[in-house]
Design a protein around this motif. Structure first.
Motif, PDB file in Angstrom:
ATOM      1  N   GLN A  24       0.811  -1.210   0.000  1.00  0.00           N
ATOM      2  CA  GLN A  24       0.000   0.000   0.000  1.00  0.00           C
ATOM      3  C   GLN A  24       0.850   1.268   0.000  1.00  0.00           C
ATOM      4  O   GLN A  24       0.360   2.338  -0.341  1.00  0.00           O
ATOM      5  N   SER A  25       2.112   1.148   0.363  1.00  0.00           N
ATOM      6  CA  SER A  25       2.973   2.324   0.501  1.00  0.00           C
ATOM      7  C   SER A  25       3.962   2.512  -0.644  1.00  0.00           C
ATOM      8  O   SER A  25       4.650   3.525  -0.691  1.00  0.00           O
ATOM      9  N   THR A  26       4.015   1.576  -1.581  1.00  0.00           N
ATOM     10  CA  THR A  26       5.058   1.660  -2.605  1.00  0.00           C
ATOM     11  C   THR A  26       4.907   2.871  -3.517  1.00  0.00           C
ATOM     12  O   THR A  26       5.899   3.551  -3.795  1.00  0.00           O
ATOM     13  N   SER A  27       3.713   3.168  -3.967  1.00  0.00           N
ATOM     14  CA  SER A  27       3.523   4.336  -4.836  1.00  0.00           C
ATOM     15  C   SER A  27       3.848   5.618  -4.093  1.00  0.00           C
ATOM     16  O   SER A  27       4.472   6.536  -4.641  1.00  0.00           O
ATOM     17  N   PHE A  75       9.359  25.360  -4.412  1.00  0.00           N
ATOM     18  CA  PHE A  75       9.327  23.906  -4.277  1.00  0.00           C
ATOM     19  C   PHE A  75       9.708  23.477  -2.868  1.00  0.00           C
ATOM     20  O   PHE A  75       9.071  22.594  -2.281  1.00  0.00           O
ATOM     21  N   CYS A  76      10.734  24.111  -2.332  1.00  0.00           N
ATOM     22  CA  CYS A  76      11.218  23.718  -1.000  1.00  0.00           C
ATOM     23  C   CYS A  76      10.265  24.128   0.118  1.00  0.00           C
ATOM     24  O   CYS A  76      10.221  23.476   1.163  1.00  0.00           O
ATOM     25  N   THR A  77       9.478  25.169  -0.100  1.00  0.00           N
ATOM     26  CA  THR A  77       8.557  25.601   0.950  1.00  0.00           C
ATOM     27  C   THR A  77       7.136  25.075   0.776  1.00  0.00           C
ATOM     28  O   THR A  77       6.381  25.008   1.743  1.00  0.00           O
ATOM     29  N   GLN A  78       6.762  24.705  -0.456  1.00  0.00           N
ATOM     30  CA  GLN A  78       5.392  24.292  -0.717  1.00  0.00           C
ATOM     31  C   GLN A  78       5.222  22.805  -1.013  1.00  0.00           C
ATOM     32  O   GLN A  78       4.162  22.242  -0.739  1.00  0.00           O
ATOM     33  N   VAL A  79       6.240  22.166  -1.559  1.00  0.00           N
ATOM     34  CA  VAL A  79       6.119  20.759  -1.959  1.00  0.00           C
ATOM     35  C   VAL A  79       6.830  19.834  -0.975  1.00  0.00           C
ATOM     36  O   VAL A  79       6.243  18.861  -0.489  1.00  0.00           O
ATOM     37  N   LEU A  80       8.074  20.122  -0.671  1.00  0.00           N
ATOM     38  CA  LEU A  80       8.848  19.224   0.192  1.00  0.00           C
ATOM     39  C   LEU A  80       8.263  19.027   1.593  1.00  0.00           C
ATOM     40  O   LEU A  80       8.358  17.922   2.132  1.00  0.00           O
ATOM     41  N   PRO A  81       7.639  20.030   2.205  1.00  0.00           N
ATOM     42  CA  PRO A  81       7.059  19.785   3.538  1.00  0.00           C
ATOM     43  C   PRO A  81       5.997  18.693   3.562  1.00  0.00           C
ATOM     44  O   PRO A  81       5.745  18.090   4.601  1.00  0.00           O
ATOM     45  N   ARG A  82       5.386  18.392   2.421  1.00  0.00           N
ATOM     46  CA  ARG A  82       4.388  17.313   2.369  1.00  0.00           C
ATOM     47  C   ARG A  82       4.998  15.951   2.674  1.00  0.00           C
ATOM     48  O   ARG A  82       4.289  15.031   3.090  1.00  0.00           O
ATOM     49  N   LEU A  83       6.297  15.820   2.498  1.00  0.00           N
ATOM     50  CA  LEU A  83       6.938  14.525   2.730  1.00  0.00           C
ATOM     51  C   LEU A  83       6.777  14.072   4.176  1.00  0.00           C
ATOM     52  O   LEU A  83       6.698  12.873   4.446  1.00  0.00           O
ATOM     53  N   THR A  84       6.703  15.003   5.093  1.00  0.00           N
ATOM     54  CA  THR A  84       6.496  14.655   6.498  1.00  0.00           C
ATOM     55  C   THR A  84       5.147  13.975   6.688  1.00  0.00           C
ATOM     56  O   THR A  84       5.051  12.944   7.363  1.00  0.00           O
ATOM     57  N   SER A  85       4.107  14.515   6.089  1.00  0.00           N
ATOM     58  CA  SER A  85       2.785  13.898   6.232  1.00  0.00           C
ATOM     59  C   SER A  85       2.720  12.571   5.484  1.00  0.00           C
ATOM     60  O   SER A  85       2.072  11.626   5.949  1.00  0.00           O
ATOM     61  N   GLU A  86       3.395  12.481   4.354  1.00  0.00           N
ATOM     62  CA  GLU A  86       3.429  11.214   3.623  1.00  0.00           C
ATOM     63  C   GLU A  86       4.105  10.133   4.462  1.00  0.00           C
ATOM     64  O   GLU A  86       3.662   8.985   4.492  1.00  0.00           O
ATOM     65  N   ARG A  87       5.181  10.494   5.155  1.00  0.00           N
ATOM     66  CA  ARG A  87       5.854   9.532   6.037  1.00  0.00           C
ATOM     67  C   ARG A  87       4.922   9.089   7.157  1.00  0.00           C
ATOM     68  O   ARG A  87       4.842   7.903   7.484  1.00  0.00           O
ATOM     69  N   THR A  88       4.189  10.013   7.737  1.00  0.00           N
ATOM     70  CA  THR A  88       3.253   9.683   8.809  1.00  0.00           C
ATOM     71  C   THR A  88       2.177   8.720   8.314  1.00  0.00           C
ATOM     72  O   THR A  88       1.798   7.783   9.030  1.00  0.00           O
ATOM     73  N   ILE A  89       1.703   8.925   7.101  1.00  0.00           N
ATOM     74  CA  ILE A  89       0.702   8.016   6.543  1.00  0.00           C
ATOM     75  C   ILE A  89       1.269   6.616   6.403  1.00  0.00           C
ATOM     76  O   ILE A  89       0.621   5.630   6.767  1.00  0.00           O
ATOM     77  N   VAL A  90       2.502   6.514   5.897  1.00  0.00           N
ATOM     78  CA  VAL A  90       3.137   5.195   5.750  1.00  0.00           C
ATOM     79  C   VAL A  90       3.302   4.532   7.112  1.00  0.00           C
ATOM     80  O   VAL A  90       3.038   3.337   7.271  1.00  0.00           O
ATOM     81  N   GLU A  91       3.714   5.306   8.100  1.00  0.00           N
ATOM     82  CA  GLU A  91       3.922   4.750   9.442  1.00  0.00           C
ATOM     83  C   GLU A  91       2.624   4.243  10.058  1.00  0.00           C
ATOM     84  O   GLU A  91       2.637   3.327  10.876  1.00  0.00           O
ATOM     85  N   ASN A  92       1.502   4.835   9.681  1.00  0.00           N
ATOM     86  CA  ASN A  92       0.215   4.469  10.277  1.00  0.00           C
ATOM     87  C   ASN A  92      -0.676   3.640   9.354  1.00  0.00           C
ATOM     88  O   ASN A  92      -1.874   3.513   9.608  1.00  0.00           O
ATOM     89  N   THR A  93      -0.102   3.095   8.314  1.00  0.00           N
ATOM     90  CA  THR A  93      -0.875   2.272   7.394  1.00  0.00           C
ATOM     91  C   THR A  93      -1.425   1.050   8.118  1.00  0.00           C
ATOM     92  O   THR A  93      -0.731   0.416   8.902  1.00  0.00           O
ATOM     93  N   ASP A  94      -2.698   0.769   7.869  1.00  0.00           N
ATOM     94  CA  ASP A  94      -3.290  -0.443   8.430  1.00  0.00           C
ATOM     95  C   ASP A  94      -3.876  -1.272   7.281  1.00  0.00           C
ATOM     96  O   ASP A  94      -3.774  -0.896   6.123  1.00  0.00           O
ATOM     97  N   ASN A  95      -4.467  -2.375   7.616  1.00  0.00           N
ATOM     98  CA  ASN A  95      -5.032  -3.256   6.601  1.00  0.00           C
ATOM     99  C   ASN A  95      -6.551  -3.175   6.541  1.00  0.00           C
ATOM    100  O   ASN A  95      -7.194  -4.113   6.084  1.00  0.00           O
ATOM    101  N   ALA A  96      -7.128  -2.075   6.974  1.00  0.00           N
ATOM    102  CA  ALA A  96      -8.587  -1.950   6.998  1.00  0.00           C
ATOM    103  C   ALA A  96      -9.187  -2.197   5.615  1.00  0.00           C
ATOM    104  O   ALA A  96     -10.202  -2.896   5.490  1.00  0.00           O
ATOM    105  N   LEU A  97      -8.575  -1.672   4.584  1.00  0.00           N
ATOM    106  CA  LEU A  97      -9.097  -1.873   3.241  1.00  0.00           C
ATOM    107  C   LEU A  97      -8.987  -3.327   2.814  1.00  0.00           C
ATOM    108  O   LEU A  97      -9.872  -3.857   2.145  1.00  0.00           O
ATOM    109  N   MET A  98      -7.926  -3.978   3.228  1.00  0.00           N
ATOM    110  CA  MET A  98      -7.696  -5.378   2.821  1.00  0.00           C
ATOM    111  C   MET A  98      -8.624  -6.338   3.578  1.00  0.00           C
ATOM    112  O   MET A  98      -8.801  -7.474   3.143  1.00  0.00           O
ATOM    113  N   GLU A  99      -9.210  -5.888   4.659  1.00  0.00           N
ATOM    114  CA  GLU A  99     -10.063  -6.750   5.469  1.00  0.00           C
ATOM    115  C   GLU A  99     -11.526  -6.702   5.058  1.00  0.00           C
ATOM    116  O   GLU A  99     -12.349  -7.432   5.599  1.00  0.00           O
TER     117      GLU A  99
END
Length: 105
Positions: A24-27, A75-99
């Protein structure tokens, strides 16, 4: 992101469904890597622009180099900060959709 994904991969030794979390996190990881590389390339271009602006440049070139700096700043002020939230999403991925039962689809 990789640390979280490797954690899910390691957990798959005990529970094979943890592999779904990796999948779920590869893309998200690939898109984040693209943003990171784009930012790095923009910073490299800005270094060239700053060096050029420190010397004598024509009006057209000055505008070009200033545009490079502005694009990097954006780019550095508007795009790169999103990487923090993307990391948080990966860290909190669950299998709710797969269940969900296949009949739901």
């Amino acid at each position: 992101m990789l640390t979280a994904m490797f954690g899910h991969l390691t957990a798959a030794q005990e529970d094979m469904t943890s592999l779904y979390k990796v999948a779920q996190s590869t893309s998200r990881l690939l898109l984040a890597a693209g943003d990171l590389i784009t930012g790095w390339l923009l910073v490299r271009q800005s270094e060239v622009a700053l060096a050029a602006l420190a010397g004598e440049v024509g009006s057209a070139d000055r505008h070009f180099y200033e545009g490079k700096l502005a694009a990097t700043r954006f780019f550095c002020t508007q795009v790169l900060p999103r990487l923090t939230s993307e990391r948080t999403i990966v860290e909190n991925t669950d299998n709710a959709l797969m269940e969900i039962d296949e009949a739901a689809f």
